[in-house]
Design a protein around this motif. Structure first.
Motif, mmCIF file in Angstrom:
data_model
loop_
_atom_site.group_PDB
_atom_site.id
_atom_site.type_symbol
_atom_site.label_atom_id
_atom_site.label_comp_id
_atom_site.label_asym_id
_atom_site.label_seq_id
_atom_site.Cartn_x
_atom_site.Cartn_y
_atom_site.Cartn_z
ATOM 1 N N UNK A 44 41.154 30.655 24.483
ATOM 2 C CA UNK A 44 39.989 29.930 24.982
ATOM 3 C C UNK A 44 40.060 29.646 26.486
ATOM 4 N N UNK A 45 41.266 29.613 27.049
ATOM 5 C CA UNK A 45 41.416 29.352 28.481
ATOM 6 C C UNK A 45 41.020 30.556 29.322
ATOM 7 N N UNK A 46 41.153 31.748 28.759
ATOM 8 C CA UNK A 46 40.861 32.985 29.490
ATOM 9 C C UNK A 46 39.999 33.908 28.624
ATOM 10 N N UNK A 47 38.756 33.537 28.370
ATOM 11 C CA UNK A 47 37.919 34.300 27.446
ATOM 12 C C UNK A 47 37.530 35.695 27.926
ATOM 13 N N UNK A 48 37.751 36.018 29.196
ATOM 14 C CA UNK A 48 37.394 37.355 29.678
ATOM 15 C C UNK A 48 38.559 38.329 29.658
ATOM 16 N N UNK A 49 39.749 37.854 29.282
ATOM 17 C CA UNK A 49 40.898 38.754 29.173
ATOM 18 C C UNK A 49 40.780 39.544 27.869
ATOM 19 N N UNK A 50 41.600 40.586 27.699
ATOM 20 C CA UNK A 50 41.498 41.402 26.488
ATOM 21 C C UNK A 50 41.580 40.573 25.204
ATOM 22 N N UNK A 51 40.827 41.015 24.226
ATOM 23 C CA UNK A 51 40.721 40.346 22.934
ATOM 24 C C UNK A 51 41.527 41.108 21.903
ATOM 25 N N UNK A 52 42.220 40.390 21.041
ATOM 26 C CA UNK A 52 42.949 40.995 19.945
ATOM 27 C C UNK A 52 41.959 41.295 18.829
ATOM 28 N N UNK A 53 41.925 42.534 18.366
ATOM 29 C CA UNK A 53 41.026 42.926 17.285
ATOM 30 C C UNK A 53 41.840 43.291 16.049
ATOM 31 N N UNK A 54 41.487 42.691 14.935
ATOM 32 C CA UNK A 54 42.186 42.923 13.671
ATOM 33 C C UNK A 54 41.183 43.308 12.591
ATOM 34 N N UNK A 55 41.662 44.048 11.614
ATOM 35 C CA UNK A 55 40.836 44.281 10.433
ATOM 36 C C UNK A 55 40.893 43.019 9.579
ATOM 37 N N UNK A 56 39.942 42.854 8.669
ATOM 38 C CA UNK A 56 40.027 41.692 7.779
ATOM 39 C C UNK A 56 41.352 41.644 6.996
ATOM 40 N N UNK A 57 41.878 42.784 6.595
ATOM 41 C CA UNK A 57 43.152 42.817 5.862
ATOM 42 C C UNK A 57 44.310 42.359 6.750
ATOM 43 N N UNK A 58 44.312 42.796 8.017
ATOM 44 C CA UNK A 58 45.361 42.369 8.949
ATOM 45 C C UNK A 58 45.267 40.869 9.218
ATOM 46 N N UNK A 59 44.065 40.354 9.376
ATOM 47 C CA UNK A 59 43.858 38.924 9.607
ATOM 48 C C UNK A 59 44.348 38.118 8.410
ATOM 49 N N UNK A 60 44.025 38.577 7.222
ATOM 50 C CA UNK A 60 44.454 37.901 6.000
ATOM 51 C C UNK A 60 45.976 37.868 5.906
ATOM 52 N N UNK A 61 46.622 38.997 6.209
ATOM 53 C CA UNK A 61 48.081 39.064 6.165
ATOM 54 C C UNK A 61 48.686 38.127 7.217
#
Length: 67
Positions: A37-54
């Motif tokens: 939240x401090x640096x919202x313009x830096x790269x974002x981590x993208x996960x699949x729903x399965x990866x997020x759940x794990x």
């Protein structure tokens, strides 16, 4: 990389008002986006729903270690 233009970001209910928190967007088709939240313009981590759940399962179980 997914299109994050329509992302609806939310903070954890455990977040404090000091701005040090993680934001998550779970409204994107097939993706969970995570950012600082401090640096919202830096790269974002993208996960699949399965990866997020794990990831959440490991957090809850205390099985994630630094390294």
């Amino acid at each position: 990389m997914g299109d994050l233009q329509g992302a609806r970001w939310r903070k954890s209910t455990y977040s404090t008002d000091n701005g040090n928190c993680v934001e998550v967007a779970s409204n994107l088709p097939g993706l969970i986006a995570v950012r600082d939240s401090k640096t919202p313009t830096t790269p974002t981590l993208l996960l699949t729903p399965a990866e997020w759940s794990a990831f959440l399962t490991h957090l809850k179980n205390g099985t994630i270690t630094g390294g």
